[in-house]
Design a protein around this motif. Structure first.
Motif, PDB file in Angstrom:
ATOM      1  N   VAL A  62       0.846  -1.198   0.000  1.00 33.85           N
ATOM      2  CA  VAL A  62       0.000   0.000   0.000  1.00 33.85           C
ATOM      3  C   VAL A  62       0.882   1.248   0.000  1.00 33.85           C
ATOM      4  N   GLU A  63       1.930   1.224   0.800  1.00 37.42           N
ATOM      5  CA  GLU A  63       2.848   2.362   0.862  1.00 37.42           C
ATOM      6  C   GLU A  63       3.488   2.597  -0.505  1.00 37.42           C
ATOM      7  N   THR A  64       3.875   1.538  -1.180  1.00 38.46           N
ATOM      8  CA  THR A  64       4.479   1.650  -2.505  1.00 38.46           C
ATOM      9  C   THR A  64       3.503   2.247  -3.511  1.00 38.46           C
ATOM     10  N   VAL A  65       2.261   1.784  -3.477  1.00 36.97           N
ATOM     11  CA  VAL A  65       1.243   2.328  -4.388  1.00 36.97           C
ATOM     12  C   VAL A  65       1.013   3.808  -4.110  1.00 36.97           C
ATOM     13  N   LEU A  66       0.903   4.175  -2.842  1.00 39.07           N
ATOM     14  CA  LEU A  66       0.719   5.585  -2.494  1.00 39.07           C
ATOM     15  C   LEU A  66       1.877   6.430  -3.018  1.00 39.07           C
ATOM     16  N   ARG A  67       3.083   5.955  -2.807  1.00 38.19           N
ATOM     17  CA  ARG A  67       4.275   6.712  -3.177  1.00 38.19           C
ATOM     18  C   ARG A  67       4.448   6.808  -4.683  1.00 38.19           C
ATOM     19  N   GLN A  68       4.102   5.755  -5.427  1.00 35.37           N
ATOM     20  CA  GLN A  68       4.399   5.717  -6.856  1.00 35.37           C
ATOM     21  C   GLN A  68       3.229   6.053  -7.770  1.00 35.37           C
ATOM     22  N   ALA A  69       1.994   5.959  -7.286  1.00 32.72           N
ATOM     23  CA  ALA A  69       0.867   6.068  -8.211  1.00 32.72           C
ATOM     24  C   ALA A  69      -0.176   7.126  -7.855  1.00 32.72           C
ATOM     25  N   VAL A  70      -0.109   7.716  -6.686  1.00 29.77           N
ATOM     26  CA  VAL A  70      -1.140   8.665  -6.280  1.00 29.77           C
ATOM     27  C   VAL A  70      -0.665  10.086  -6.563  1.00 29.77           C
ATOM     28  N   LEU A  71      -1.514  10.850  -7.249  1.00 27.06           N
ATOM     29  CA  LEU A  71      -1.236  12.247  -7.574  1.00 27.06           C
ATOM     30  C   LEU A  71      -2.242  13.141  -6.862  1.00 27.06           C
ATOM     31  N   GLN A  72      -1.815  14.335  -6.518  1.00 24.99           N
ATOM     32  CA  GLN A  72      -2.733  15.316  -5.946  1.00 24.99           C
ATOM     33  C   GLN A  72      -3.350  16.126  -7.071  1.00 24.99           C
ATOM     34  N   VAL A  73      -4.668  16.238  -7.028  1.00 25.58           N
ATOM     35  CA  VAL A  73      -5.392  17.033  -8.014  1.00 25.58           C
ATOM     36  C   VAL A  73      -6.343  17.939  -7.246  1.00 25.58           C
ATOM     37  N   GLU A  74      -6.401  19.197  -7.641  1.00 27.78           N
ATOM     38  CA  GLU A  74      -7.231  20.173  -6.942  1.00 27.78           C
ATOM     39  C   GLU A  74      -8.188  20.826  -7.935  1.00 27.78           C
ATOM     40  N   HIS A  75      -9.455  20.979  -7.536  1.00 25.00           N
ATOM     41  CA  HIS A  75     -10.421  21.695  -8.366  1.00 25.00           C
ATOM     42  C   HIS A  75     -10.108  23.188  -8.268  1.00 25.00           C
ATOM     43  N   VAL A  76      -9.890  23.828  -9.408  1.00 25.77           N
ATOM     44  CA  VAL A  76      -9.628  25.269  -9.418  1.00 25.77           C
ATOM     45  C   VAL A  76     -10.718  26.036 -10.155  1.00 25.77           C
ATOM     46  N   GLY A  77     -11.606  25.342 -10.751  1.00 25.13           N
ATOM     47  CA  GLY A  77     -12.725  25.947 -11.462  1.00 25.13           C
ATOM     48  C   GLY A  77     -13.776  24.881 -11.662  1.00 25.13           C
ATOM     49  N   GLU A  78     -14.877  25.283 -12.271  1.00 23.63           N
ATOM     50  CA  GLU A  78     -15.952  24.317 -12.474  1.00 23.63           C
ATOM     51  C   GLU A  78     -15.510  23.152 -13.347  1.00 23.63           C
ATOM     52  N   ARG A  79     -14.699  23.444 -14.343  1.00 23.42           N
ATOM     53  CA  ARG A  79     -14.266  22.393 -15.265  1.00 23.42           C
ATOM     54  C   ARG A  79     -12.743  22.323 -15.382  1.00 23.42           C
ATOM     55  N   GLN A  80     -12.048  22.770 -14.331  1.00 25.67           N
ATOM     56  CA  GLN A  80     -10.592  22.775 -14.375  1.00 25.67           C
ATOM     57  C   GLN A  80     -10.013  22.097 -13.140  1.00 25.67           C
ATOM     58  N   LEU A  81      -8.935  21.365 -13.377  1.00 30.84           N
ATOM     59  CA  LEU A  81      -8.214  20.707 -12.296  1.00 30.84           C
ATOM     60  C   LEU A  81      -6.764  21.150 -12.335  1.00 30.84           C
ATOM     61  N   LEU A  82      -6.157  21.244 -11.173  1.00 32.45           N
ATOM     62  CA  LEU A  82      -4.742  21.573 -11.068  1.00 32.45           C
ATOM     63  C   LEU A  82      -4.017  20.334 -10.562  1.00 32.45           C
ATOM     64  N   LEU A  83      -3.095  19.839 -11.362  1.00 29.27           N
ATOM     65  CA  LEU A  83      -2.322  18.666 -11.004  1.00 29.27           C
ATOM     66  C   LEU A  83      -1.067  19.120 -10.267  1.00 29.27           C
ATOM     67  N   ARG A  84      -0.834  18.525  -9.081  1.00 35.31           N
ATOM     68  CA  ARG A  84       0.358  18.855  -8.292  1.00 35.31           C
ATOM     69  C   ARG A  84       1.203  17.598  -8.097  1.00 35.31           C
ATOM     70  N   PRO A  85       2.014  17.251  -9.104  1.00 31.83           N
ATOM     71  CA  PRO A  85       2.840  16.040  -8.967  1.00 31.83           C
ATOM     72  C   PRO A  85       4.012  16.293  -8.015  1.00 31.83           C
ATOM     73  N   ARG A  86       4.405  15.260  -7.303  1.00 32.94           N
ATOM     74  CA  ARG A  86       5.589  15.342  -6.457  1.00 32.94           C
ATOM     75  C   ARG A  86       6.828  15.192  -7.330  1.00 32.94           C
ATOM     76  N   GLU A  87       7.926  15.737  -6.892  1.00 29.00           N
ATOM     77  CA  GLU A  87       9.180  15.688  -7.648  1.00 29.00           C
ATOM     78  C   GLU A  87       9.580  14.251  -7.975  1.00 29.00           C
ATOM     79  N   SER A  88       9.316  13.324  -7.056  1.00 20.53           N
ATOM     80  CA  SER A  88       9.720  11.927  -7.249  1.00 20.53           C
ATOM     81  C   SER A  88       8.936  11.239  -8.373  1.00 20.53           C
TER      82      SER A  88
END
Length: 104
Positions: A62-88
């Motif tokens: 589970v830790e490996t999946v979290l570290r390697q496959a999960v991305l942060q995405v934030e709603h910034v508008g009604e139809r827009q998302l902001l992707l915040r990938p980690r450096e790794s």
């Protein structure tokens, strides 16, 4: 290494990874922390060494999946998302080529 130390190591690693993956997202941080604690508490009295080893393996996976496959995405508008990938997670972009390279 003793089983207890392995369990504690996985527990701490999961929490560290959760803090890194869900940085700046209080709702996700809280949910991850509560879920990790709940699962470890639920299995606290597990007597079977075999089951404990399986759970340690699952926690590491589970830790490996979290570290390697999960991305942060934030709603910034009604139809827009902001992707915040980690450096790794950022990799060098290599162009696709249909033909394999010739070995020299």
């Amino acid at each position: 290494m003793g089983t207890r130390l392995k369990v504690l190591r996985v527990f701490k690693t999961l929490h560290r990874t959760g803090r890194e993956v869900f940085k700046d997202d209080e709702r996700a941080l809280t949910a991850a922390r509560l879920k990790i604690n709940e699962e470890f508490r639920k299995n606290k009295e597990e007597p079977s060494e075999e089951n404990i080893q399986k759970m340690i393996k699952m926690g590491s996976d589970v830790e490996t999946v979290l570290r390697q496959a999960v991305l942060q995405v934030e709603h910034v508008g009604e139809r827009q998302l902001l992707l915040r990938p980690r450096e790794s997670l950022l990799l060098e972009n290599v162009p696709y080529c249909d033909e394999p390279r010739k070995k020299s």
